[in-house]
Scaffold this motif. Structure first.
Motif, PDB file in Angstrom:
ATOM      1  N   GLY A  85     -51.893  33.808 -22.145  1.00  0.00           N
ATOM      2  CA  GLY A  85     -53.310  33.079 -22.422  1.00  0.00           C
ATOM      3  C   GLY A  85     -53.356  31.699 -22.912  1.00  0.00           C
ATOM      4  O   GLY A  85     -53.931  30.974 -22.568  1.00  0.00           O
ATOM      5  N   ILE A  86     -52.441  31.481 -23.754  1.00  0.00           N
ATOM      6  CA  ILE A  86     -52.392  29.953 -24.343  1.00  0.00           C
ATOM      7  C   ILE A  86     -51.914  29.089 -23.291  1.00  0.00           C
ATOM      8  O   ILE A  86     -52.460  27.923 -22.991  1.00  0.00           O
ATOM      9  CB  ILE A  86     -51.226  29.831 -25.480  1.00  0.00           C
ATOM     10  CG1 ILE A  86     -51.646  30.911 -26.713  1.00  0.00           C
ATOM     11  CG2 ILE A  86     -50.874  28.532 -26.051  1.00  0.00           C
ATOM     12  CD1 ILE A  86     -50.635  31.038 -27.824  1.00  0.00           C
ATOM     13  N   PHE A  88     -51.923  29.332 -20.028  1.00  0.00           N
ATOM     14  CA  PHE A  88     -53.037  29.499 -18.729  1.00  0.00           C
ATOM     15  C   PHE A  88     -54.221  28.591 -19.151  1.00  0.00           C
ATOM     16  O   PHE A  88     -54.458  27.664 -18.374  1.00  0.00           O
ATOM     17  CB  PHE A  88     -53.134  30.838 -18.513  1.00  0.00           C
ATOM     18  CG  PHE A  88     -54.055  30.815 -17.090  1.00  0.00           C
ATOM     19  CD1 PHE A  88     -53.767  29.935 -16.136  1.00  0.00           C
ATOM     20  CD2 PHE A  88     -54.612  31.906 -16.881  1.00  0.00           C
ATOM     21  CE1 PHE A  88     -54.290  29.932 -14.802  1.00  0.00           C
ATOM     22  CE2 PHE A  88     -55.292  32.138 -15.531  1.00  0.00           C
ATOM     23  CZ  PHE A  88     -55.075  31.295 -14.637  1.00  0.00           C
ATOM     24  N   ALA A  89     -54.502  28.648 -20.492  1.00  0.00           N
ATOM     25  CA  ALA A  89     -55.745  28.105 -20.978  1.00  0.00           C
ATOM     26  C   ALA A  89     -55.417  26.587 -21.232  1.00  0.00           C
ATOM     27  O   ALA A  89     -56.414  25.615 -20.915  1.00  0.00           O
ATOM     28  CB  ALA A  89     -56.407  28.727 -22.111  1.00  0.00           C
ATOM     29  N   LYS A  90     -54.137  26.490 -21.617  1.00  0.00           N
ATOM     30  CA  LYS A  90     -53.739  24.796 -22.029  1.00  0.00           C
ATOM     31  C   LYS A  90     -52.361  24.548 -21.437  1.00  0.00           C
ATOM     32  O   LYS A  90     -51.398  24.571 -22.084  1.00  0.00           O
ATOM     33  CB  LYS A  90     -53.873  24.685 -23.404  1.00  0.00           C
ATOM     34  CG  LYS A  90     -54.368  23.184 -23.977  1.00  0.00           C
ATOM     35  CD  LYS A  90     -54.651  23.202 -25.341  1.00  0.00           C
ATOM     36  CE  LYS A  90     -55.780  22.539 -25.823  1.00  0.00           C
ATOM     37  NZ  LYS A  90     -56.341  22.469 -27.029  1.00  0.00           N
ATOM     38  N   PRO A  91     -52.277  24.193 -20.226  1.00  0.00           N
ATOM     39  CA  PRO A  91     -50.989  24.205 -19.383  1.00  0.00           C
ATOM     40  C   PRO A  91     -50.017  22.969 -20.038  1.00  0.00           C
ATOM     41  O   PRO A  91     -48.747  22.937 -19.803  1.00  0.00           O
ATOM     42  CB  PRO A  91     -51.382  24.322 -18.011  1.00  0.00           C
ATOM     43  CG  PRO A  91     -52.594  24.542 -17.818  1.00  0.00           C
ATOM     44  CD  PRO A  91     -53.444  24.289 -18.983  1.00  0.00           C
ATOM     45  N   LEU A  93     -49.341  22.659 -22.971  1.00  0.00           N
ATOM     46  CA  LEU A  93     -48.420  23.036 -24.109  1.00  0.00           C
ATOM     47  C   LEU A  93     -46.908  23.549 -23.807  1.00  0.00           C
ATOM     48  O   LEU A  93     -46.966  24.127 -22.567  1.00  0.00           O
ATOM     49  CB  LEU A  93     -49.363  24.117 -25.041  1.00  0.00           C
ATOM     50  CG  LEU A  93     -50.529  23.350 -25.588  1.00  0.00           C
ATOM     51  CD1 LEU A  93     -51.213  24.763 -26.348  1.00  0.00           C
ATOM     52  CD2 LEU A  93     -50.389  22.423 -26.621  1.00  0.00           C
ATOM     53  N   GLY A 279     -57.660  22.137 -14.866  1.00  0.00           N
ATOM     54  CA  GLY A 279     -57.749  21.896 -16.425  1.00  0.00           C
ATOM     55  C   GLY A 279     -58.802  22.522 -17.372  1.00  0.00           C
ATOM     56  O   GLY A 279     -58.584  22.219 -18.374  1.00  0.00           O
ATOM     57  N   GLY A 280     -59.185  23.725 -16.674  1.00  0.00           N
ATOM     58  CA  GLY A 280     -60.299  24.407 -17.394  1.00  0.00           C
ATOM     59  C   GLY A 280     -61.620  23.889 -17.556  1.00  0.00           C
ATOM     60  O   GLY A 280     -61.924  22.614 -17.083  1.00  0.00           O
TER      61      GLY A 280
END
Lengths: 285, 374
Positions: A85-86, A88-91, A93, A279-280
């Motif tokens: 989840g992390i 995928f939501a904020k690649p 990182l 990027g969301g």
């Protein structure tokens, strides 16, 4: 290759206040893995605000407490799912998942194989001490057949998983193994895994003297490290061993590597194809 | 705008997108699957993220991870999947991470009746996870209201940093109704409060009565530790009695805060009612008809329908208990919400349970009969 002084590098990444002594027993291998991980991060020069360390439950999973990164100590076996989840939501990182063998391969086995299959850019470090340490020495999916444990009083009858084989078969694009005895090589392998885009697995063959060692007649912590020294064989040499020796020893180094499309990249391509913005929808960064 | 024919499950997605949804992780299960199907088409077009995880536990875990990274995140499931998610829901409560769970109820226990309606998860919402934890739930009774209450659910979750449930049932999930979606384009949307202090001064779980500490998203310079273990204000596990106590009381106090701000119910012919039918979801739709029929017979019946079902509207019921002669609670279970009603009225008035567990909806006549008997 010149090496940085161990202590200086490591302490620079630890949380500045009162979190020591650690929960780990004297002679435990987890601290060595932590050191290797931190030196790897240092050697790669990653911005510490952009690293997230995710863990599940157990001795190993207490590691994020000590590290001055964003840390997520989750539920038993689910670290990879949270990490998915992390990432995928904020690649942008760098997401590192630190687990024990029970956490990663028993209760978390399903998440492990599916993250590898997706080839999502996570680095999974599995500290394999072949037992459930924190809960008192019960046998795990990597406990060798015939070994004893608190729930294997008459010897373990189950065949163990080879974590690296499992990762490779599931689709991981970087698979490496090293014993904590070879801390410097472990550091290099972890750095390689973080650098590699895709699902990386580094198995750190570790030791739990407090429960596994005592159930299995190791005389000391040192004895367990000596066992590692005698059984860890670099992959090139291991391949040349006769079959019976292959069975009693284990291979180390980068055991497998390939290039394959990474999950988040593929998703971004999908968004672009649809004319969306990558990027969301409302990404903060 | 012209009304569009949409399903309750699709309405979940329409509402979520209006609330700012950016991340969905889920695992298919009847009767909720259309939510995942619909959102898998919608989200990538908006640049949001959709992922079908390997199971429900993974789905619940992934949305929490995404939320911590700054996403507005949700998952959708039905009874058996909701049971699997319970440990993770408790984690979200303990770690104070916003996330929305849609539970489209089906008949239980166990795999039960995948395609038939039930209201058997009512207690599971509040008590499914171990320990005292905060959770809120809204229960719409139509496709249109589903759009609206999805936004409410996200608002509660983001404002109070806690898991929130949208409790549907098979009927509301699958009903197709004409909805003018433009009516919901300008709903108030709560954005996550972010810390204003410098990273080194940030205390992620500060305990100040009546206050919610802003949440720092991972990757934005605030390096801190989150755990499901009982923790101190900094997020590190603790065994100190005063810190344990402060942690749990802070969590549970959110229930009152949500109740004060978000309590919401729908009343029908309640002004002069002396006989009240208390129902939610599909049963409330039927009950409304039964109340109309009862009025035709000269019975002063009324319908009270909670939209926010957890925290339970106990003050509203307590007040009601002092001046109505009976409260009837029709439910598609053996008696769940009715226990809360009994607790709230504390014997001040008669409370009657009406259970139906044969996989069918209530018939208005069945509820009318119970009203007539009262």
């Amino acid at each position: 290759m010149p090496v940085a002084p161990v202590t200086k590098v490591v302490t620079g990444y630890l949380r500045p206040h009162k979190r020591f002594p650690s929960v780990w027993c004297a002679g435990c291998g987890v601290g060595i893995v932590m050191g290797a991980f931190l030196r790897a991060v240092n050697s790669l020069g990653i911005d510490r605000n952009k690293i997230v360390v995710v863990s599940g439950i157990g001795c190993t999973s207490r590691m994020p407490v000590y590290l001055d990164f964003c840390g997520l100590h989750t539920t038993h076996g689910r670290a990879i799912a949270f990490a998915t989840g992390i990432k995928f939501a904020k690649p942008e990182l760098t997401v590192v998942v630190i687990m024990g063998d029970g956490d990663a391969i028993a209760i978390g086995g399903n998440h492990f194989i599916h993250a590898a299959r997706r080839n999502i850019d996570l680095t999974a470090i599995v500290v394999n001490n072949e037992t459930y340490g924190m809960t008192g020495g019960q046998y795990s999916p990597t406990t060798p057949q015939g070994s004893s444990g608190s729930t294997a009083r008459h010897g373990n009858i189950e065949p163990p998983f080879d974590i690296c084989d499992l990762a490779r078969a599931s689709g991981a694009t970087y698979v490496a193994r090293e014993a904590v005895y070879n801390a410097r090589r472990l550091e290099t392998l972890i750095a390689g895994g973080i650098k590699k885009r895709g699902f990386s697995l580094i198995e750190a063959v570790s030791n739990c003297y407090t429960v596994y060692g005592r159930y299995n007649d190791f005389k000391s912590q040192i004895d367990m490290l000596r066992w590692q020294k005698e059984h860890a064989v670099p992959i090139q040499s291991w391949q040349k061993l006769p079959p019976e020796e292959k069975n009693s020893k284990f291979s180390t180094g980068v055991l497998f590597q390939k290039d394959a499309p990474e999950y988040v990249d593929e998703y971004d391509k999908l968004i672009e194809r649809l004319g969306g913005k990558t990027g969301g929808a409302k990404s903060e960064s | 705008m012209k009304p569009k024919l949409i399903q309750g499950n699709e309405a979940c997605v329409e509402g979520a997108v209006r609330a700012g949804l950016t991340f969905f992780a889920g695992y298919p299960i009847t009767p909720s699957s259309e939510i995942a199907e619909y959102v898998s088409g919608v989200l990538p077009r908006l640049g949001g993220k959709f992922i079908q995880m390997e199971d429900e536990i993974a789905s619940a875990s992934a949305i929490i991870g995404a939320s911590i990274a700054g996403a507005k995140a949700m998952t959708a499931t039905s009874g058996p999947g909701f049971s699997l998610m319970q440990e993770t829901i408790g984690y979200a409560g303990m770690a104070e991470i916003p996330c929305v769970f849609i539970d489209v109820q089906r008949g239980g226990p166990s795999t039960g009746l995948p395609t038939l309606p039930s209201q058997g998860d009512f207690m599971q919402v509040m008590w499914g996870s171990h320990g005292d934890h905060p959770i809120a739930a809204v229960a719409p009774w139509s496709a249109a209201e589903t759009v609206e209450l999805m936004v409410t659910a996200f608002n509660i979750s983001e404002e109070f940093r806690m898991p929130t449930v949208v409790l549907l049932d098979e009927v509301i999930g699958h009903v197709r109704e004409g909805v003018d979606l433009s009516l919901f384009d300008n709903l108030h949307v709560v954005e996550r409060m972010k810390p204003k202090e410098k990273p080194e001064d940030y205390i992620p779980f500060r305990r100040r009565p009546g206050e919610i500490t802003p949440l720092a998203n991972f990757g934005e310079g605030y390096r801190y530790h989150i755990t499901g273990l009982t923790h101190d204000e900094r997020g590190f596990s603790t065994l100190k009695p005063n810190e344990i106590d402060a942690n749990i009381r802070a969590l549970v106090s959110k229930m009152d805060m949500v109740s004060k701000k978000y309590a919401s119910s729908y009343s029908f012919l309640m002004d002069d009612a002396d006989f009240v039918v208390f129902a939610y979801g599909c049963s409330a739709r039927v009950a409304k008809r039964a109340v109309t029929l009862a009025r035709q017979k000269g019975i002063k019946a009324g319908l009270l329908r909670p939209r926010l079902v957890w925290p339970f509207p106990e003050h509203e019921l307590r007040n009601l208990g002092s001046h109505v002669r009976e409260i009837l609670v029709p439910e598609l279970n053996m008696g769940q919400a009715v226990r809360e009603v009994e607790r709230a009225v504390a014997g001040k008035t008669k409370v009657t349970r009406l259970s139906k567990v044969d996989g069918e909806l209530f018939d208005p006549e069945e509820i009318l009969e119970a009203i007539t008997k009262g």
